[in-house]
Write an enzyme that holds these catalytic residues in place. Structure first.
Site, PDB file in Angstrom:
ATOM      1  N   HIS A  74      -6.386   5.179  -2.060  1.00  0.00           N
ATOM      2  CA  HIS A  74      -4.928   5.206  -2.199  1.00  0.00           C
ATOM      3  C   HIS A  74      -4.261   4.217  -1.231  1.00  0.00           C
ATOM      4  CE1 HIS A  74      -1.014   7.435  -2.764  1.00  0.00           C
ATOM      5  NE2 HIS A  74      -0.786   6.849  -1.597  1.00  0.00           N
ATOM      6  N   GLU A  75      -4.592   4.355   0.052  1.00  0.00           N
ATOM      7  CA  GLU A  75      -3.944   3.492   1.045  1.00  0.00           C
ATOM      8  C   GLU A  75      -4.320   2.027   0.831  1.00  0.00           C
ATOM      9  OE1 GLU A  75      -1.530   4.631   2.526  1.00  0.00           O
ATOM     10  OE2 GLU A  75      -1.988   6.751   2.243  1.00  0.00           O
ATOM     11  N   GLY A 127      11.122  11.325   8.089  1.00  0.00           N
ATOM     12  CA  GLY A 127      10.749  10.052   7.456  1.00  0.00           C
ATOM     13  C   GLY A 127      11.777   9.650   6.420  1.00  0.00           C
ATOM     14  N   GLY A 128      11.381   8.779   5.521  1.00  0.00           N
ATOM     15  CA  GLY A 128      12.351   8.200   4.598  1.00  0.00           C
ATOM     16  C   GLY A 128      12.433   8.868   3.239  1.00  0.00           C
TER      17      GLY A 128
END
Ligand code: ZN
Length: 555
Positions: free
Chosen positions: A364-365, A486-487
């Site tokens: 994924h990353e 976080g965002g």
């Protein structure tokens, strides 16, 4: 640095510089000069017949984000707006630090075993530990941690509501969606509803199935409690698909996983990954950190750091990709990415065998990192993942997860085990989906509220609707870092939104064949290389030939 090496010294530096950084970014975002110059160019004929849509999009987004940053506000309103922004940044930092501190402060020992509730160990313990008392202690500790964040949540919600109001939006969710690719708040709720009704009955069956195992695995007459579900689910998985995570793990030693990931990357996109060592390696913040080059036709086109192992107390939980630097043709800069993971510590032989979930995480990353590194956009502001809307940014990453078990990785998972793992992929799919829906809808409900609400009551109502178990002392919101630290505020739905896109994208491979070079190249050219240079909907249409539908995800 505070996300990978959160030491006293770095924290102090962050605290020292953060107010100045906020002030600076506000000053550029609210610069009348930049704003009016951008508007002037957009309104002029400069772009007439211009084939380069990228720069136009950058300017358009610049104008929009200046408006979101309060450019139109004057006098007292502007001052209030800036004060809110600064306070929110401080609150988000304190919120995240409180979660990290609470997680680390937890200590529990039983029969000579030390237990923790960090991301690396907690999920495994909850699946494998047969001692109910231990599971209950850990579950309650994790679900109720960072209670001191309660007043921060109220404050954050109130400030964001005020912020949206100042900008003339109905609520904070409307402001959030204005910067995303989803067309409206309503479209997001529509998706929730569609998935809600599609999963309700199946999830009930899944729950009954789990509860039917209580007698066998918990003891006669014992009722399954929230801390039993992960444990029972793992037993059910073993029964149904006759493999355990432990059995699967032995095929996924860290080194083999990295090698397999790079092999499949070569097959799909034609690029080589080469580790740089010795004098070729730049200085790093910890000896575990590795450095790689991405090569095409013998030339380095990008680089990335990989920081694989858990570092308790110093490294943020979870996994993520960061851009150290983006492509910038004017300055002749190539992309540099960071892939941060939280793999369990190595055993005494220096080996680390990964649970399958962690294998999916590294794929994924790396998908995010590929979008950063394979970009062909020379304008930094739209290169890599820049300007890719939040709810479209998970497409590249979730797409990569589909290849973990592909034979071309060279990972030696026996065919028959592979089949069972693939069959098990839909195991409890409805329940997992409803958990994501519960998180996404809680987030949306909190940020569409027009007046002050009791956040915990909102959470309870939503979680109950989706059939998610909650203990009386649950304080989940106090560690919901995504939306408070976080965002992801009014943006948690993005995961499901992207899943819909990624499932739809992968279904093209299923139509044309998993070895279809044509589809892989098209994915690279239209999605990975284009980054934020065009609206995701346009890019997606070019790749897929049509808009994404929810059908592939449902299937
Ligand atoms: Zn991601």
């Amino acid at each position: 640095m505070t996300s990978v090496m959160n030491s006293e010294e770095w924290r102090k530096l962050e605290e020292k510089f953060q107010p100045g950084m906020i002030a600076f970014s506000l000053r550029t975002a609210q610069s009348e000069k930049i704003y009016s110059a951008a508007k002037k160019i957009l309104d002029s004929s400069v772009f007439e017949g211009e084939t380069d849509a990228t720069r136009k999009r950058i300017l358009k987004e610049m104008v929009k984000s200046a408006e979101h940053a309060g450019i139109a506000l004057k006098g007292e309103k502007r001052e209030r707006f800036n004060a809110i922004r600064a306070e929110l940044a401080k609150l988000a930092m304190d919120f995240s630090n409180a979660v990290l501190d609470a997680t680390n402060a937890f200590k529990y020992e039983k029969n000579g075993v030390n237990y923790t509730i960090d991301d690396a160990n907690y999920p495994q313990t909850m699946k494998e530990c047969s001692d109910r008392e231990v599971r209950e202690v850990l579950y309650r500790a994790r679900a109720s941690r960072a209670g001191d964040n309660t007043p921060r949540i109220t404050k954050i919600l109130a400030l964001k509501r005020e912020l949206a109001e100042l900008l003339g939006f109905e609520d904070y969710a409307a402001l959030s969606i204005d910067a995303k690719s989803a067309p409206s708040v309503k479209a997001v709720y529509d998706m929730f509803d569609e998935l809600d009704s599609a999963t309700e009955k199946i999830a009930e069956e899944e729950k009954r199935e789990l509860e039917s195992l209580a007698g066998e695995f918990l003891g006669e007459g014992v009722k399954a409690e929230p801390w039993d579900f992960a444990f029972l689910a793992e037993r059910l998985r073993e029964k149904k698909y006759s493999y355990s995570e432990e059995e699967l793990k032995k095929y996924f030693e860290v080194e083999d996983v990295f090698a397999g990931l790079f092999k499949i990357t070569k097959f799909l996109f034609g690029v080589d990954v080469v580790e740089l060592k010795g004098d070729d390696k730049p200085s790093v913040w910890h000896e575990d950190v590795r450095f790689f080059a991405l090569k095409e036709n013998g030339e380095d086109i990008a680089w990335f750091y990989a920081d694989p192992f858990v570092r308790n107390g110093l490294k943020r939980g979870g996994a993520w990709m960061n851009e150290f630097g983006n492509r910038n043709d004017r300055l002749a800069l190539k992309p540099v990415a960071l892939m941060a993971l939280n793999f369990p510590e190595r055993d005494k032989d220096g080996k680390c065998y990964l649970p399958f979930r962690e294998v999916e995480t590294v794929f994924h990353e790396f998908g995010h990192a590929l979008q950063c590194m394979l970009t062909r956009v020379g304008e930094e502001d739209a290169a890599g993942i820049n300007l890719v809307e939040w709810d479209a940014v998970e497409v590249a990453s979730q797409f990569m997860e589909n290849w973990c078990l592909d034979g071309r990785t060279g990972l030696k998972v026996p065919e028959d085990l592979k089949k069972r793992v693939l069959a098990a992929k839909n195991f409890r799919a409805a329940s997992f989906c409803r958990r994501q829906l519960a998180l996404g809808k809680t987030d949306m409900d909190l940020y569409t509220a027009k007046t002050e609400v009791d956040p915990d009551a909102v959470k309870r109502a939503v979680f109950t609707h989706f059939g998610m178990p909650l203990t009386d002392d649950d304080r989940f919101l106090c560690s919901f870092t995504h939306i408070f630290g976080g965002g992801y505020a009014a943006g948690y739905y993005s995961y499901k939104w992207s899943e819909m896109l990624d499932a739809d994208a992968f279904s093209l491979f299923e139509e044309k064949g998993l070895y279809s070079e044509e589809v892989a190249i098209s994915f690279r050219k239209n999605i990975l290389e284009k980054g934020g240079s065009e609206h995701p909907k346009e890019l997606y249409r070019r790749f897929r030939g049509q808009d994404a539908t929810i059908d592939a995800l449902m299937k």
